[in-house]
Design an enzyme around this catalytic site. Structure first.
Site, PDB file in Angstrom:
ATOM      1  N   HIS A 132       0.834  -1.196   0.000  1.00 20.45           N
ATOM      2  CA  HIS A 132       0.000   0.000   0.000  1.00 20.45           C
ATOM      3  C   HIS A 132       0.874   1.254   0.000  1.00 20.45           C
ATOM      4  O   HIS A 132       2.069   1.204   0.298  1.00 20.45           O
ATOM      5  CB  HIS A 132      -0.936  -0.025   1.206  1.00 20.45           C
ATOM      6  CG  HIS A 132      -2.029  -1.043   1.062  1.00 20.45           C
ATOM      7  ND1 HIS A 132      -3.006  -1.241   2.007  1.00 20.45           N
ATOM      8  CD2 HIS A 132      -2.302  -1.924   0.057  1.00 20.45           C
ATOM      9  CE1 HIS A 132      -3.832  -2.187   1.598  1.00 20.45           C
ATOM     10  NE2 HIS A 132      -3.417  -2.627   0.429  1.00 20.45           N
TER      11      HIS A 132
ATOM     12  N   GLU B  63       1.120   3.801   1.964  1.00 24.66           N
ATOM     13  CA  GLU B  63       1.786   4.178   3.213  1.00 24.66           C
ATOM     14  C   GLU B  63       3.076   3.379   3.399  1.00 24.66           C
ATOM     15  O   GLU B  63       4.108   3.918   3.812  1.00 24.66           O
ATOM     16  CB  GLU B  63       0.877   3.907   4.418  1.00 24.66           C
ATOM     17  CG  GLU B  63      -0.467   4.625   4.370  1.00 24.66           C
ATOM     18  CD  GLU B  63      -1.555   3.820   3.684  1.00 24.66           C
ATOM     19  OE1 GLU B  63      -1.263   3.174   2.654  1.00 24.66           O
ATOM     20  OE2 GLU B  63      -2.696   3.827   4.155  1.00 24.66           O
TER      21      GLU B  63
ATOM     22  N   CYS C  76      -5.580   1.261   6.064  1.00 25.21           N
ATOM     23  CA  CYS C  76      -6.374   0.056   6.307  1.00 25.21           C
ATOM     24  C   CYS C  76      -6.056  -0.535   7.684  1.00 25.21           C
ATOM     25  O   CYS C  76      -4.980  -0.324   8.258  1.00 25.21           O
ATOM     26  CB  CYS C  76      -6.146  -0.968   5.210  1.00 25.21           C
ATOM     27  SG  CYS C  76      -4.469  -1.583   5.111  1.00 25.21           S
TER      28      CYS C  76
ATOM     29  N   ARG D 106     -10.917   5.924 -21.709  1.00 22.80           N
ATOM     30  CA  ARG D 106     -10.677   4.476 -21.882  1.00 22.80           C
ATOM     31  C   ARG D 106      -9.526   3.996 -21.003  1.00 22.80           C
ATOM     32  O   ARG D 106      -9.551   2.893 -20.471  1.00 22.80           O
ATOM     33  CB  ARG D 106     -10.360   4.164 -23.351  1.00 22.80           C
ATOM     34  CG  ARG D 106     -11.559   4.171 -24.234  1.00 22.80           C
ATOM     35  CD  ARG D 106     -11.163   3.806 -25.651  1.00 22.80           C
ATOM     36  NE  ARG D 106     -12.295   3.890 -26.557  1.00 22.80           N
ATOM     37  CZ  ARG D 106     -12.186   3.854 -27.872  1.00 22.80           C
ATOM     38  NH1 ARG D 106     -11.000   3.712 -28.433  1.00 22.80           N
ATOM     39  NH2 ARG D 106     -13.258   3.929 -28.623  1.00 22.80           N
TER      40      ARG D 106
ATOM     41  N   ASP E 127     -19.146   0.566 -37.041  1.00 19.80           N
ATOM     42  CA  ASP E 127     -17.910   1.325 -36.810  1.00 19.80           C
ATOM     43  C   ASP E 127     -16.669   0.446 -36.875  1.00 19.80           C
ATOM     44  O   ASP E 127     -15.573   0.935 -37.095  1.00 19.80           O
ATOM     45  CB  ASP E 127     -17.938   2.012 -35.434  1.00 19.80           C
ATOM     46  CG  ASP E 127     -18.918   3.171 -35.398  1.00 19.80           C
ATOM     47  OD1 ASP E 127     -19.553   3.414 -36.437  1.00 19.80           O
ATOM     48  OD2 ASP E 127     -19.045   3.813 -34.341  1.00 19.80           O
TER      49      ASP E 127
ATOM     50  N   LEU F  60     -11.363  -0.060 -30.031  1.00 20.89           N
ATOM     51  CA  LEU F  60     -11.592   0.217 -28.607  1.00 20.89           C
ATOM     52  C   LEU F  60     -10.305   0.185 -27.781  1.00 20.89           C
ATOM     53  O   LEU F  60     -10.293  -0.256 -26.638  1.00 20.89           O
ATOM     54  CB  LEU F  60     -12.634  -0.750 -28.011  1.00 20.89           C
ATOM     55  CG  LEU F  60     -14.008  -0.743 -28.669  1.00 20.89           C
ATOM     56  CD1 LEU F  60     -14.934  -1.760 -27.994  1.00 20.89           C
ATOM     57  CD2 LEU F  60     -14.654   0.634 -28.621  1.00 20.89           C
TER      58      LEU F  60
ATOM     59  N   ARG G 173      -5.413   5.138 -27.738  1.00 19.53           N
ATOM     60  CA  ARG G 173      -4.433   5.653 -28.700  1.00 19.53           C
ATOM     61  C   ARG G 173      -4.187   7.136 -28.408  1.00 19.53           C
ATOM     62  O   ARG G 173      -4.888   7.730 -27.607  1.00 19.53           O
ATOM     63  CB  ARG G 173      -4.961   5.466 -30.133  1.00 19.53           C
ATOM     64  CG  ARG G 173      -5.163   4.003 -30.491  1.00 19.53           C
ATOM     65  CD  ARG G 173      -5.537   3.817 -31.948  1.00 19.53           C
ATOM     66  NE  ARG G 173      -6.802   4.420 -32.291  1.00 19.53           N
ATOM     67  CZ  ARG G 173      -7.991   3.846 -32.108  1.00 19.53           C
ATOM     68  NH1 ARG G 173      -8.066   2.655 -31.560  1.00 19.53           N
ATOM     69  NH2 ARG G 173      -9.102   4.458 -32.464  1.00 19.53           N
TER      70      ARG G 173
ATOM     71  N   GLY H 218     -24.090   1.708 -29.233  1.00 18.61           N
ATOM     72  CA  GLY H 218     -24.895   2.778 -29.787  1.00 18.61           C
ATOM     73  C   GLY H 218     -26.173   3.012 -28.987  1.00 18.61           C
ATOM     74  O   GLY H 218     -26.230   2.737 -27.786  1.00 18.61           O
TER      75      GLY H 218
HETATM   76  C1  AOF Z   1      -4.539   1.751   2.006  1.00 18.11           C
HETATM   77  N1  AOF Z   1      -3.525   2.062   1.156  1.00 18.11           N
HETATM   78  O1  AOF Z   1      -2.533   1.924  -0.793  1.00 18.11           O
HETATM   79  C2  AOF Z   1      -4.559   0.795  -0.477  1.00 18.11           C
HETATM   80  C3  AOF Z   1      -5.594   0.498   0.428  1.00 18.11           C
HETATM   81  O2  AOF Z   1      -5.698  -6.838  -0.318  1.00 18.11           O
HETATM   82  P1  AOF Z   1      -4.971  -5.619   0.154  1.00 18.11           P
HETATM   83  O3  AOF Z   1      -4.129  -5.863   1.363  1.00 18.11           O
HETATM   84  O4  AOF Z   1      -4.213  -4.893  -0.919  1.00 18.11           O
HETATM   85  O5  AOF Z   1      -6.097  -4.604   0.688  1.00 18.11           O
HETATM   86  C4  AOF Z   1      -6.958  -3.976  -0.209  1.00 18.11           C
HETATM   87  C5  AOF Z   1      -7.858  -3.048   0.537  1.00 18.11           C
HETATM   88  O6  AOF Z   1      -7.057  -2.137   1.274  1.00 18.11           O
HETATM   89  C6  AOF Z   1      -8.731  -2.180  -0.361  1.00 18.11           C
HETATM   90  O7  AOF Z   1      -9.983  -2.778  -0.591  1.00 18.11           O
HETATM   91  C7  AOF Z   1      -8.859  -0.906   0.435  1.00 18.11           C
HETATM   92  O8  AOF Z   1      -9.851  -1.036   1.422  1.00 18.11           O
HETATM   93  C8  AOF Z   1      -7.509  -0.837   1.082  1.00 18.11           C
HETATM   94  N2  AOF Z   1      -6.602  -0.232   0.096  1.00 18.11           N
HETATM   95  N3  AOF Z   1      -5.551   0.989   1.632  1.00 18.11           N
HETATM   96  O9  AOF Z   1      -4.505   2.189   3.149  1.00 18.11           O
HETATM   97  C9  AOF Z   1      -3.490   1.608  -0.066  1.00 18.11           C
HETATM   98  N4  AOF Z   1      -4.531   0.314  -1.718  1.00 18.11           N
HETATM   99 ZN    ZN Z   2      -3.110  -0.431   3.813  1.00 16.44          ZN
END
Ligand code: AOF
Ligand code: ZN
Length: 365
Positions: free
Chosen positions: A52, A54, A78, A187, A203, A207, A210, A300
């Protein structure tokens, strides 16, 4: 440069955006560490399953204790064991003095408990700095984690009088090059792009992303009876691996289905409504199973109308070219209501010029 809470959060958001196209279904998260108003380290969530934001910032700072330091992050740290251990525990262990959070994590496994954990450990926590922006950049994640459905963006390129094609089906190119570039940016942001059968036929689009550096989304075609020919661009060798066709469960039993599967094209069976159309909510649940948290519906009229009738549009991008087509195909012409109270309501969020076109961005709420 001296960083305030707000300017540090702005930087965290910038860093978070570096995860675009790489972290889904996880949120985009960026983090900076401040000491005396100076950024001493930065980090962001780089890829799904990876550390993550942090953790990355703390590792980049390469020190043991962060007494007197402030950690700034656009999403609540988290508190749960997912693919990685809880960030809140690490922040406490590293002795941060203060944490600034953009928004509470909508993930029910976290949802306030990360902030609570930090406060219980005596850390000063402030929540809601640039909250609107923070919510906006993770709107796909929020919808997906709270409802189990992907966030749906409808894109319409139309004339002043609301036509997406002439009555002969000619639709390339109504909007300007600038508008088309913006579509490519969109996209790049979503997990998948979807079109209906007629658009695929008329078309014959690729998708892909670019004109800008980006990552190609999954490509989805709605073709109830699997009648589209195999020579379409979407089904060619370079593209088919990422191409999905939504079809009826009956069509799945046909020889055509076998041929498509042998070619490496993935078929997604979707419930059929009484009207004979594919049921949009069940298609969306099937997309969730494929790890899709956001989808751009590019047309469409039939598919757009089907999404409108299911009330499944979260956001609408209207590109309006300064031309009048008159007796053409209207963007939502198959969406039928009798009373104004049944109309779909949107809120205007942004209005910009796109060359000679107007780009209007609406959300449902
Ligand atoms: C954070 N910092 O950079 C992210 C968070 O499966 P994991 O351990 O990667 O956890 C995913 C969950 O953690 C995600 O659903 C969200 O609640 C949190 N994501 N949290 O503090 C992060 N990517
Ligand atoms: Zn986290």
């Amino acid at each position: 440069m001296f960083f305030t809470d707000k300017s540090a959060m702005k930087r965290a958001i910038e860093l978070a955006l570096r995860g675009t196209g790489k972290v889904s279904p996880n949120p985009r998260v960026g983090c900076v560490i401040l000491e005396n108003g100076q950024i001493i380290a930065e980090g962001w969530h780089e890829e799904f399953g990876g550390p993550h934001a942090e953790v990355m910032a703390i590792e980049n700072a390469a020190r043991d204790s962060f007494e007197g330091c402030t950690l700034v992050v656009n999403l609540e740290p988290c508190s749960h064991f997912g693919k990685t251990p809880p960030c809140a525990d690490l922040i406490i262990e590293k002795r941060f003095s203060k944490v600034i959070v953009g928004m509470i994590d909508p993930n029910p496994d976290v949802s306030g408990s990360g902030v609570q954990k930090l406060r219980d450990a005596g850390i000063e926590v402030e929540v809601g700095i640039l909250e609107e922006e923070c919510k906006w950049i993770n709107r796909f994640f929020s919808k997906h984690i709270t409802t189990g459905l992907p966030y749906v963006i409808a894109k319409v390129g139309q004339s002043l009088d609301g036509c997406i094609a002439t009555n002969r089906g000619e639709s390339k190119w109504i909007t300007s090059e600038e508008s088309r570039r913006k579509v490519h940016i969109l996209r790049n942001e979503v997990d998948a792009v979807a079109i209906g059968k007629k658009t695929a036929q008329l078309d014959n689009p690729l998708l892909t992303v670019r004109d800008i550096d980006g990552i190609n989304p999954k490509r989805i075609v709605f073709d109830t009876d699997l009648t589209l020919p195999l020579n379409l661009n979407l089904f060619q060798e370079d593209y088919r691996e990422n191409t999905y066709i939504c079809c009826s469960p009956n069509a799945l039993q046909t020889r055509k289905a076998e041929t498509l599967k042998l070619a490496g094209i993935k078929l997604v069976p979707v419930e059929v409504n009484d009207s004979g159309k594919l049921n949009i909510p069940s298609a969306l649940y099937a997309f969730t199973e494929l790890g899709i948290t956001s989808i751009l519906v590019e047309g469409g009229a039939e598919l757009l109308s089907n999404f409108a009738a299911s009330q499944m549009i979260d956001e609408l991008h209207l590109f309006i070219a300064p031309i009048i087509i008159g007796n053409g195909i209207h963007s939502f012409e198959k969406f039928k209501i009798n009373y104004l109270k049944e109309s779909l309501e949107f809120k205007l969020r942004a209005l910009t010029n796109c060359g000679q076109d107007i780009h209007a961005l609406f959300t449902v709420n």
